[in-house]
Design a protein around this motif. Structure first.
Motif, PDB file in Angstrom:
ATOM      1  N   MET A   1       0.848  -1.166   0.000  1.00 33.46           N
ATOM      2  CA  MET A   1       0.000   0.000   0.000  1.00 33.46           C
ATOM      3  C   MET A   1       0.898   1.234   0.000  1.00 33.46           C
ATOM      4  SD  MET A   1      -3.076   0.984   2.617  1.00 33.46           S
ATOM      5  CE  MET A   1      -3.927  -0.517   2.276  1.00 33.46           C
ATOM      6  N   VAL A   2       0.520   2.243  -0.759  1.00 32.43           N
ATOM      7  CA  VAL A   2       1.301   3.466  -0.870  1.00 32.43           C
ATOM      8  C   VAL A   2       0.411   4.651  -0.528  1.00 32.43           C
ATOM      9  CG1 VAL A   2       2.585   4.939  -2.454  1.00 32.43           C
ATOM     10  CG2 VAL A   2       2.713   2.466  -2.700  1.00 32.43           C
ATOM     11  N   TYR A   3       0.913   5.558   0.298  1.00 36.14           N
ATOM     12  CA  TYR A   3       0.180   6.775   0.624  1.00 36.14           C
ATOM     13  C   TYR A   3       0.944   7.949   0.035  1.00 36.14           C
ATOM     14  CZ  TYR A   3      -2.050  10.481   3.298  1.00 36.14           C
ATOM     15  OH  TYR A   3      -2.722  11.609   3.664  1.00 36.14           O
ATOM     16  N   ASP A   4       0.287   8.735  -0.808  1.00 32.15           N
ATOM     17  CA  ASP A   4       0.970   9.839  -1.474  1.00 32.15           C
ATOM     18  C   ASP A   4       0.659  11.194  -0.841  1.00 32.15           C
ATOM     19  OD1 ASP A   4      -1.583  10.500  -2.296  1.00 32.15           O
ATOM     20  OD2 ASP A   4      -1.091  10.594  -4.427  1.00 32.15           O
ATOM     21  N   GLY A   5       0.083  11.219   0.344  1.00 30.35           N
ATOM     22  CA  GLY A   5      -0.280  12.467   1.005  1.00 30.35           C
ATOM     23  C   GLY A   5      -1.740  12.818   0.816  1.00 30.35           C
ATOM     24  N   ASN A   6      -2.366  12.304  -0.218  1.00 31.77           N
ATOM     25  CA  ASN A   6      -3.769  12.586  -0.497  1.00 31.77           C
ATOM     26  C   ASN A   6      -4.606  11.315  -0.598  1.00 31.77           C
ATOM     27  OD1 ASN A   6      -3.441  15.450  -0.843  1.00 31.77           O
ATOM     28  ND2 ASN A   6      -2.421  14.976  -2.769  1.00 31.77           N
ATOM     29  N   MET A   7      -4.050  10.317  -1.198  1.00 31.23           N
ATOM     30  CA  MET A   7      -4.813   9.127  -1.541  1.00 31.23           C
ATOM     31  C   MET A   7      -4.007   7.894  -1.183  1.00 31.23           C
ATOM     32  SD  MET A   7      -7.603   8.293  -3.139  1.00 31.23           S
ATOM     33  CE  MET A   7      -8.325   6.899  -3.926  1.00 31.23           C
ATOM     34  N   VAL A   8      -4.692   6.851  -0.812  1.00 29.46           N
ATOM     35  CA  VAL A   8      -4.031   5.582  -0.539  1.00 29.46           C
ATOM     36  C   VAL A   8      -4.195   4.702  -1.778  1.00 29.46           C
ATOM     37  CG1 VAL A   8      -4.058   3.506   0.870  1.00 29.46           C
ATOM     38  CG2 VAL A   8      -4.457   5.729   1.931  1.00 29.46           C
ATOM     39  N   PHE A   9      -3.086   4.195  -2.276  1.00 28.31           N
ATOM     40  CA  PHE A   9      -3.113   3.308  -3.430  1.00 28.31           C
ATOM     41  C   PHE A   9      -2.664   1.923  -2.978  1.00 28.31           C
ATOM     42  CE2 PHE A   9      -2.423   7.520  -5.155  1.00 28.31           C
ATOM     43  CZ  PHE A   9      -3.426   7.582  -6.101  1.00 28.31           C
ATOM     44  N   ASP A  11      -3.005  -2.530  -4.091  1.00 24.91           N
ATOM     45  CA  ASP A  11      -2.987  -3.363  -5.288  1.00 24.91           C
ATOM     46  C   ASP A  11      -4.288  -3.244  -6.080  1.00 24.91           C
ATOM     47  OD1 ASP A  11      -0.448  -4.203  -4.665  1.00 24.91           O
ATOM     48  OD2 ASP A  11      -1.100  -6.097  -3.777  1.00 24.91           O
ATOM     49  N   TYR A  12      -5.413  -3.180  -5.369  1.00 22.56           N
ATOM     50  CA  TYR A  12      -6.695  -3.043  -6.069  1.00 22.56           C
ATOM     51  C   TYR A  12      -6.742  -1.742  -6.851  1.00 22.56           C
ATOM     52  CZ  TYR A  12     -11.487  -1.819  -7.018  1.00 22.56           C
ATOM     53  OH  TYR A  12     -12.635  -1.398  -7.652  1.00 22.56           O
ATOM     54  N   HIS A  13      -6.358  -0.625  -6.239  1.00 23.54           N
ATOM     55  CA  HIS A  13      -6.398   0.670  -6.929  1.00 23.54           C
ATOM     56  C   HIS A  13      -5.502   0.655  -8.169  1.00 23.54           C
ATOM     57  CE1 HIS A  13      -8.067   1.974  -3.046  1.00 23.54           C
ATOM     58  NE2 HIS A  13      -8.694   2.882  -3.773  1.00 23.54           N
ATOM     59  N   ARG A  14      -4.318   0.090  -8.041  1.00 26.93           N
ATOM     60  CA  ARG A  14      -3.420   0.005  -9.203  1.00 26.93           C
ATOM     61  C   ARG A  14      -4.053  -0.848 -10.307  1.00 26.93           C
ATOM     62  NH1 ARG A  14       0.414   0.594  -5.250  1.00 26.93           N
ATOM     63  NH2 ARG A  14       0.757  -1.580  -4.712  1.00 26.93           N
ATOM     64  N   TRP A  15      -4.621  -2.007  -9.929  1.00 27.26           N
ATOM     65  CA  TRP A  15      -5.275  -2.871 -10.906  1.00 27.26           C
ATOM     66  C   TRP A  15      -6.423  -2.136 -11.584  1.00 27.26           C
ATOM     67  CZ3 TRP A  15     -10.388  -4.479 -10.942  1.00 27.26           C
ATOM     68  CH2 TRP A  15     -10.717  -5.426 -11.914  1.00 27.26           C
ATOM     69  N   PHE A  16      -7.252  -1.444 -10.804  1.00 22.16           N
ATOM     70  CA  PHE A  16      -8.401  -0.729 -11.354  1.00 22.16           C
ATOM     71  C   PHE A  16      -7.939   0.306 -12.380  1.00 22.16           C
ATOM     72  CE2 PHE A  16     -11.555   2.579 -11.617  1.00 22.16           C
ATOM     73  CZ  PHE A  16     -12.749   1.873 -11.696  1.00 22.16           C
ATOM     74  N   GLN A  17      -6.899   1.057 -12.068  1.00 14.66           N
ATOM     75  CA  GLN A  17      -6.409   2.071 -13.002  1.00 14.66           C
ATOM     76  C   GLN A  17      -5.821   1.446 -14.268  1.00 14.66           C
ATOM     77  OE1 GLN A  17      -6.937   5.370 -13.163  1.00 14.66           O
ATOM     78  NE2 GLN A  17      -8.302   4.906 -11.446  1.00 14.66           N
ATOM     79  N   GLU A  18      -5.269   0.253 -14.162  1.00 17.25           N
ATOM     80  CA  GLU A  18      -4.813  -0.453 -15.364  1.00 17.25           C
ATOM     81  C   GLU A  18      -6.001  -0.852 -16.237  1.00 17.25           C
ATOM     82  OE1 GLU A  18      -2.601  -3.812 -13.942  1.00 17.25           O
ATOM     83  OE2 GLU A  18      -0.936  -2.564 -13.237  1.00 17.25           O
ATOM     84  N   GLN A  19      -7.101  -1.245 -15.608  1.00 14.51           N
ATOM     85  CA  GLN A  19      -8.286  -1.695 -16.328  1.00 14.51           C
ATOM     86  C   GLN A  19      -9.106  -0.531 -16.879  1.00 14.51           C
ATOM     87  OE1 GLN A  19      -8.801  -5.130 -16.713  1.00 14.51           O
ATOM     88  NE2 GLN A  19      -6.758  -5.077 -15.790  1.00 14.51           N
ATOM     89  N   ASP A  24     -12.772   7.065 -11.919  1.00 13.30           N
ATOM     90  CA  ASP A  24     -12.795   7.217 -10.462  1.00 13.30           C
ATOM     91  C   ASP A  24     -13.158   5.895  -9.808  1.00 13.30           C
ATOM     92  OD1 ASP A  24     -13.113   7.921  -7.818  1.00 13.30           O
ATOM     93  OD2 ASP A  24     -14.686   9.393  -8.180  1.00 13.30           O
ATOM     94  N   VAL A  25     -12.203   5.302  -9.126  1.00  4.07           N
ATOM     95  CA  VAL A  25     -12.398   4.002  -8.478  1.00  4.07           C
ATOM     96  C   VAL A  25     -13.549   4.036  -7.473  1.00  4.07           C
ATOM     97  CG1 VAL A  25     -10.743   4.395  -6.619  1.00  4.07           C
ATOM     98  CG2 VAL A  25     -11.149   2.077  -7.414  1.00  4.07           C
ATOM     99  N   ASP A  26     -13.841   5.195  -6.919  1.00  2.00           N
ATOM    100  CA  ASP A  26     -14.876   5.335  -5.892  1.00  2.00           C
ATOM    101  C   ASP A  26     -16.190   5.889  -6.424  1.00  2.00           C
ATOM    102  OD1 ASP A  26     -13.295   4.373  -3.738  1.00  2.00           O
ATOM    103  OD2 ASP A  26     -12.229   6.276  -3.748  1.00  2.00           O
TER     104      ASP A  26
END
Length: 131
Positions: A1-9, A11-19, A24-26
């Motif tokens: 899991m990665v936190y960029d200061g605004n959003m938590v990414f 494995d699911y979020h990364r997969w969703f953005q690839e697909q 907007d995942v949410d």
């Protein structure tokens, strides 16, 4: 899991953005601990619960196939689903499976429930979230 200061990414979020790049995942949902619910705006395949379940089953199959020579080797698998709690966002196929005529109206008592009325807070079957 990665936190960029605004959003938590994760494995699911990364997969969703690839697909679905740029989507907007949410589904436009900004508050993840709300008691309000909405219908998930994408196909059930993209829902985090479906993704988690598929990956858990894939792991079990891969684990089984990789341990054919030692089938009694113990292991532990913890599967943590995104949506066993708010936001409540079932895929439309689950919502559509129950006819409106089968849903009893809520029990209304006193004036306290005006705070949570459908009209005031946008909670109704018609509120399917962003399309």
């Amino acid at each position: 899991m990665v936190y960029d200061g605004n959003m938590v990414f994760d494995d699911y979020h990364r997969w969703f953005q690839e697909q679905k790049p740029g989507e907007d995942v949410d589904c436009g949902k900004k508050y993840h601990n709300s008691w309000k619910s909405y219908i998930y705006c994408y196909d059930k395949f993209y829902h985090p619960t479906s993704w988690t379940g598929r990956n858990a089953v894939r792991f079990l199959k891969d684990h089984h196939n990789s341990n054919i020579t030692n089938p009694n080797q113990p292991f532990f698998l913890k599967v943590s689903f995104h949506r066993p709690h708010s936001p409540y966002d079932p895929p439309s196929s689950y919502y559509d499976a129950v006819p409106a005529s089968a849903v009893k109206p809520p029990i209304v008592g006193g004036s306290w429930d005006k705070t949570y009325s459908q009209k005031q807070n946008g909670c109704s079957p018609e509120n399917k979230g962003p399309q």
